[in-house]
Design a protein around this motif. Structure first.
Motif, PDB file in Angstrom:
ATOM      1  N   MET A   1       0.773  -1.034   0.154  1.00 36.01           N
ATOM      2  CA  MET A   1      -0.180  -0.022  -0.081  1.00 36.01           C
ATOM      3  C   MET A   1       0.914   1.182   0.149  1.00 36.01           C
ATOM      4  N   GLU A   2       0.520   2.215  -0.853  1.00 33.96           N
ATOM      5  CA  GLU A   2       1.252   3.440  -0.917  1.00 33.96           C
ATOM      6  C   GLU A   2       0.372   4.456  -1.139  1.00 33.96           C
ATOM      7  N   ALA A   3       0.954   5.724  -0.838  1.00 36.39           N
ATOM      8  CA  ALA A   3      -0.096   6.933  -0.843  1.00 36.39           C
ATOM      9  C   ALA A   3       0.635   7.873  -1.865  1.00 36.39           C
ATOM     10  N   GLY A   4      -0.215   8.426  -2.653  1.00 37.12           N
ATOM     11  CA  GLY A   4       0.566   9.555  -3.681  1.00 37.12           C
ATOM     12  C   GLY A   4      -0.312  10.225  -4.382  1.00 37.12           C
ATOM     13  N   PRO A   5      -0.075  11.449  -4.678  1.00 36.91           N
ATOM     14  CA  PRO A   5      -1.182  12.407  -5.195  1.00 36.91           C
ATOM     15  C   PRO A   5      -1.226  12.115  -6.575  1.00 36.91           C
ATOM     16  N   PRO A   6      -2.510  12.364  -6.933  1.00 34.99           N
ATOM     17  CA  PRO A   6      -2.854  12.110  -8.481  1.00 34.99           C
ATOM     18  C   PRO A   6      -2.318  13.518  -9.250  1.00 34.99           C
ATOM     19  N   GLY A   7      -1.257  13.553  -9.958  1.00 31.07           N
ATOM     20  CA  GLY A   7      -0.859  14.653 -10.751  1.00 31.07           C
ATOM     21  C   GLY A   7      -0.459  15.879 -10.116  1.00 31.07           C
ATOM     22  N   GLN A 110     -22.691  -5.463  -6.389  1.00 27.51           N
ATOM     23  CA  GLN A 110     -24.290  -5.589  -5.892  1.00 27.51           C
ATOM     24  C   GLN A 110     -24.364  -6.528  -5.058  1.00 27.51           C
ATOM     25  N   LYS A 111     -23.883  -7.650  -5.159  1.00 27.26           N
ATOM     26  CA  LYS A 111     -24.223  -8.732  -4.271  1.00 27.26           C
ATOM     27  C   LYS A 111     -23.915  -8.514  -2.783  1.00 27.26           C
ATOM     28  N   TYR A 112     -22.818  -7.951  -2.533  1.00 29.59           N
ATOM     29  CA  TYR A 112     -22.176  -7.573  -1.161  1.00 29.59           C
ATOM     30  C   TYR A 112     -22.381  -6.025  -0.737  1.00 29.59           C
ATOM     31  N   GLN A 113     -23.278  -5.392  -1.506  1.00 28.00           N
ATOM     32  CA  GLN A 113     -23.675  -4.146  -1.325  1.00 28.00           C
ATOM     33  C   GLN A 113     -22.452  -3.163  -0.801  1.00 28.00           C
ATOM     34  N   HIS A 114     -21.608  -3.350  -1.868  1.00 30.81           N
ATOM     35  CA  HIS A 114     -20.370  -2.247  -1.555  1.00 30.81           C
ATOM     36  C   HIS A 114     -20.855  -1.012  -1.970  1.00 30.81           C
ATOM     37  N   LYS A 115     -20.028   0.037  -1.567  1.00 24.52           N
ATOM     38  CA  LYS A 115     -20.404   1.575  -1.670  1.00 24.52           C
ATOM     39  C   LYS A 115     -19.266   2.161  -2.104  1.00 24.52           C
ATOM     40  N   ARG A 116     -19.459   3.264  -2.809  1.00 25.62           N
ATOM     41  CA  ARG A 116     -18.513   4.266  -3.216  1.00 25.62           C
ATOM     42  C   ARG A 116     -17.337   3.596  -4.008  1.00 25.62           C
ATOM     43  N   ILE A 117     -17.614   2.779  -5.046  1.00 23.80           N
ATOM     44  CA  ILE A 117     -16.752   2.024  -5.801  1.00 23.80           C
ATOM     45  C   ILE A 117     -16.846   2.517  -7.141  1.00 23.80           C
ATOM     46  N   SER A 118     -15.902   2.769  -7.869  1.00 23.91           N
ATOM     47  CA  SER A 118     -15.863   2.961  -9.197  1.00 23.91           C
ATOM     48  C   SER A 118     -14.862   2.089 -10.128  1.00 23.91           C
ATOM     49  N   LEU A 134      -5.517   6.323 -11.388  1.00 22.59           N
ATOM     50  CA  LEU A 134      -5.141   7.639 -10.928  1.00 22.59           C
ATOM     51  C   LEU A 134      -5.702   8.705 -12.245  1.00 22.59           C
ATOM     52  N   LYS A 135      -5.523   8.038 -13.422  1.00 22.73           N
ATOM     53  CA  LYS A 135      -6.182   9.044 -14.478  1.00 22.73           C
ATOM     54  C   LYS A 135      -7.480   9.204 -14.446  1.00 22.73           C
ATOM     55  N   ALA A 136      -8.562   8.207 -13.847  1.00 24.62           N
ATOM     56  CA  ALA A 136      -9.857   8.341 -13.405  1.00 24.62           C
ATOM     57  C   ALA A 136     -10.388   9.542 -12.472  1.00 24.62           C
ATOM     58  N   LEU A 137      -9.222   9.482 -11.648  1.00 26.90           N
ATOM     59  CA  LEU A 137      -9.328  10.406 -10.427  1.00 26.90           C
ATOM     60  C   LEU A 137      -8.915  11.757 -10.867  1.00 26.90           C
ATOM     61  N   ALA A 138      -7.857  11.924 -11.647  1.00 23.97           N
ATOM     62  CA  ALA A 138      -7.345  13.100 -12.136  1.00 23.97           C
ATOM     63  C   ALA A 138      -8.348  13.729 -13.166  1.00 23.97           C
ATOM     64  N   ASP A 140     -10.995  15.569 -15.681  1.00 26.98           N
ATOM     65  CA  ASP A 140     -12.023  16.646 -15.211  1.00 26.98           C
ATOM     66  C   ASP A 140     -12.960  16.344 -16.037  1.00 26.98           C
ATOM     67  N   GLN A 141     -13.868  15.392 -15.951  1.00 26.99           N
ATOM     68  CA  GLN A 141     -15.226  14.896 -16.748  1.00 26.99           C
ATOM     69  C   GLN A 141     -16.176  15.696 -15.863  1.00 26.99           C
ATOM     70  N   ILE A 142     -17.264  16.373 -16.622  1.00 28.48           N
ATOM     71  CA  ILE A 142     -18.235  16.783 -16.118  1.00 28.48           C
ATOM     72  C   ILE A 142     -19.268  15.884 -15.302  1.00 28.48           C
ATOM     73  N   ASN A 143     -19.508  14.517 -16.043  1.00 28.43           N
ATOM     74  CA  ASN A 143     -20.155  13.791 -15.386  1.00 28.43           C
ATOM     75  C   ASN A 143     -19.796  12.731 -14.355  1.00 28.43           C
ATOM     76  N   SER A 144     -18.553  13.000 -14.096  1.00 30.04           N
ATOM     77  CA  SER A 144     -17.803  11.958 -13.286  1.00 30.04           C
ATOM     78  C   SER A 144     -18.115  12.318 -11.798  1.00 30.04           C
ATOM     79  N   LYS A 145     -18.380  11.077 -11.152  1.00 31.24           N
ATOM     80  CA  LYS A 145     -18.924  11.023  -9.818  1.00 31.24           C
ATOM     81  C   LYS A 145     -17.890  11.092  -8.862  1.00 31.24           C
ATOM     82  N   LEU A 146     -16.548  11.111  -9.313  1.00 32.36           N
ATOM     83  CA  LEU A 146     -15.461  10.906  -8.305  1.00 32.36           C
ATOM     84  C   LEU A 146     -14.902  12.553  -8.027  1.00 32.36           C
ATOM     85  N   SER A 147     -14.652  12.793  -6.848  1.00 32.73           N
ATOM     86  CA  SER A 147     -14.174  14.075  -6.212  1.00 32.73           C
ATOM     87  C   SER A 147     -12.652  14.099  -6.373  1.00 32.73           C
ATOM     88  N   LYS A 148     -12.055  15.093  -6.803  1.00 29.54           N
ATOM     89  CA  LYS A 148     -10.614  15.041  -7.031  1.00 29.54           C
ATOM     90  C   LYS A 148     -10.158  14.870  -5.436  1.00 29.54           C
TER      91      LYS A 148
END
Ligand SMILES: Nc1ccn([C@@H]2O[C@H](COP(=O)(O)OP(=O)(O)OP(=O)(O)O)[C@@H](O)[C@H]2O)c(=O)n1
Ligand SMILES: O=P(O)(O)OC[C@@H](O)[C@@H](O)[C@@H](O)CO
Length: 401
Positions: A1-7, A110-118, A134-138, A140-148
């Motif tokens: 596990m590592e942590a890093g900033p997206p862009g 769906q079966k295990y009712q997981h939340k906040r998954i993309s 990381l690209k998905a998180l970075a 700027d898509q208008i309809n993206s439900k992901l917060s940066k």
């Protein structure tokens, strides 16, 4: 596990913590460190996780990629998702899976009712899978439900036992620390990559022993044992009467307490519309011993089974119910009692569909105190082993103590 900033190489400013989510599972990650009140609580949002889950698990040596291999009939990746999603300050969890496993992954969510998954498409290497996340998180898509996010936790989908405390350490380190020689010396691949190609400062933080990765087949067995142990720490003895302290169920409770001294044994009556019992179910007790003495054979057990079926308790783990019946073998021949009790096989088959493992236990009720104690002790040993093993092959069987 590592942590890093997206862009971005800005330090982390992780989000507020709403620790203690209703229904969050305490067995998934029994972290002693509550995040509430820590610095994470003071900052708005900003942490996401990327889970690379696009490998084929060559070293496991089985056709199913290891992240989808079942542990207690639930895919390994679902345990990892459960461990991450119960950390309330992780806002988004992005999972990278191959195109051919996209539908499998959706059905798991769906079966295990997981939340906040993309979901994003995995790449041909682990690093490429992470990059896609990381690209998905970075983006700027208008309809993206992901917060940066400002910090992204990268966590292998095949490390199911990650705890909130260690995630917090990583996120805090990403925010606060620079890089040292020690880190360089003991760097993992991802860390070295970050150091070589990015201006990101990096810090190696110590994980917990449970953070190991499922790599070989033996690791699946180890993971299963850990999970079984975690869900076997509490037993609720359900009595069919409220007042009687001399009830044989209480005797059984005492013996269970002395035989299983590391396990929390509580007792509850099904009276008062089972309100207390309902609370025990909501508090995620996964083991029940239902004592049927004053009522007809399966009356209490059936009430308990209905309550369990109505709850969400069985979605994530198999729940064990041992239906206990007492019989003085000197007064009533066991064959007479057996006939009624054989119905348990049908009940067990039915409730197995809902992830409840039902077993029967006939305890010899002797008028002789010493003999009764011996039967109760034998009964407690059988109960302990049923709970510990969670053996599906023995459901519906009537065991005799
Ligand atoms: N192209 C790839 C390869 C690996 N991974 C993921 O990276 C994590 C750790 O990698 P590893 O243990 O090496 O998994 P596998 O590549 O599946 O295993 P093996 O090397 O035995 O084939 C796993 O969750 C795996 O699914 C990924 O997302 N994309
Ligand atoms: O040594 P393995 O190939 O099993 O795993 C390597 C990496 O996937 C793993 O250790 C990352 O979590 C760290 O970057």
């Amino acid at each position: 596990m590592e942590a890093g900033p997206p862009g971005s190489s800005r330090p982390a400013e992780p989000g507020p913590c709403l620790s203690g989510q209703r229904g969050a599972d305490h067995t998934a990650s029994a972290s002693p460190q509550s995040v509430a009140g820590t610095e994470l609580g003071r900052h708005p949002q900003a942490v996401a996780a990327v889970l690379p889950a696009g490998g084929c698990g060559e070293r496991m040596g089985v056709p199913t990629p290891k992240q989808f291999c079942p542990i207690l009939e639930r895919p390994l990746i679902s345990y990892t998702l459960q461990a991450l999603e119960r950390v309330c300050w992780i806002k988004d969890i992005v999972v990278a899976v191959t195109g051919e496993n996209m539908e499998v992954m959706k059905s798991i969510i769906q079966k295990y009712q997981h939340k906040r998954i993309s979901l994003v498409k995995a790449g041909v290497t682990r690093h490429r899978s992470i990059f896609n996340g990381l690209k998905a998180l970075a983006e700027d898509q208008i309809n993206s439900k992901l917060s940066k996010p400002e910090v992204v936790i990268i966590h292998d989908a095949v490390r199911p036992f990650v705890e909130e405390g260690v995630l917090l350490k990583v996120v805090t380190a990403a925010k606060e620390h620079g890089c040292s020689d020690y880190d360089l010396e003991f760097g993992t691949e991802c860390l070295q990559l970050a150091l070589k190609y990015c201006c990101t400062k990096a810090k190696l933080v110590e994980g917990s022993p449970d953070l190991w990765k499922v790599t070989y087949k033996r690791d699946l067995y180890a993971a299963e044992s850990i999970i079984k142990e975690r869900i076997s720490q509490e037993i609720c003895v359900v009595m069919d009467t409220e007042e009687d302290n001399k009830h044989v169920g209480h005797l059984l409770e005492e013996v269970l307490k002395s035989e299983l001294n590391h396990v929390k044994v509580t007792s509850e009556a099904l009276g008062h519309a089972g309100r207390h019992l309902l609370q025990i179910i909501l508090d995620q007790c996964y083991n029940f011993v239902c004592v049927n003495v004053t009522t007809s054979d399966f009356q209490e057990t059936q009430k308990l089974l209905s309550m369990l079926e109505e709850s969400n308790l069985c979605i994530l783990y198999p729940v064990v119910v041992v239906s206990v019946h007492f019989l003085d073998f000197k007064l009533v021949p066991p064959s007479q009692k057996m006939e009624n009790l054989m119905q348990i096989r049908e009940f067990a088959k039915e409730v197995k569909e809902r992830n409840i493992l039902l077993y029967g236990l006939l305890i010899c009720y002797s008028q002789d105190d010493q003999k009764l104690q011996e039967s109760l002790r034998q009964g407690a040993i059988i109960i302990a082993s049923l709970i510990k093993e969670r053996n599906c092959g023995l459901i519906g069987q009537l065991l005799i103590a």
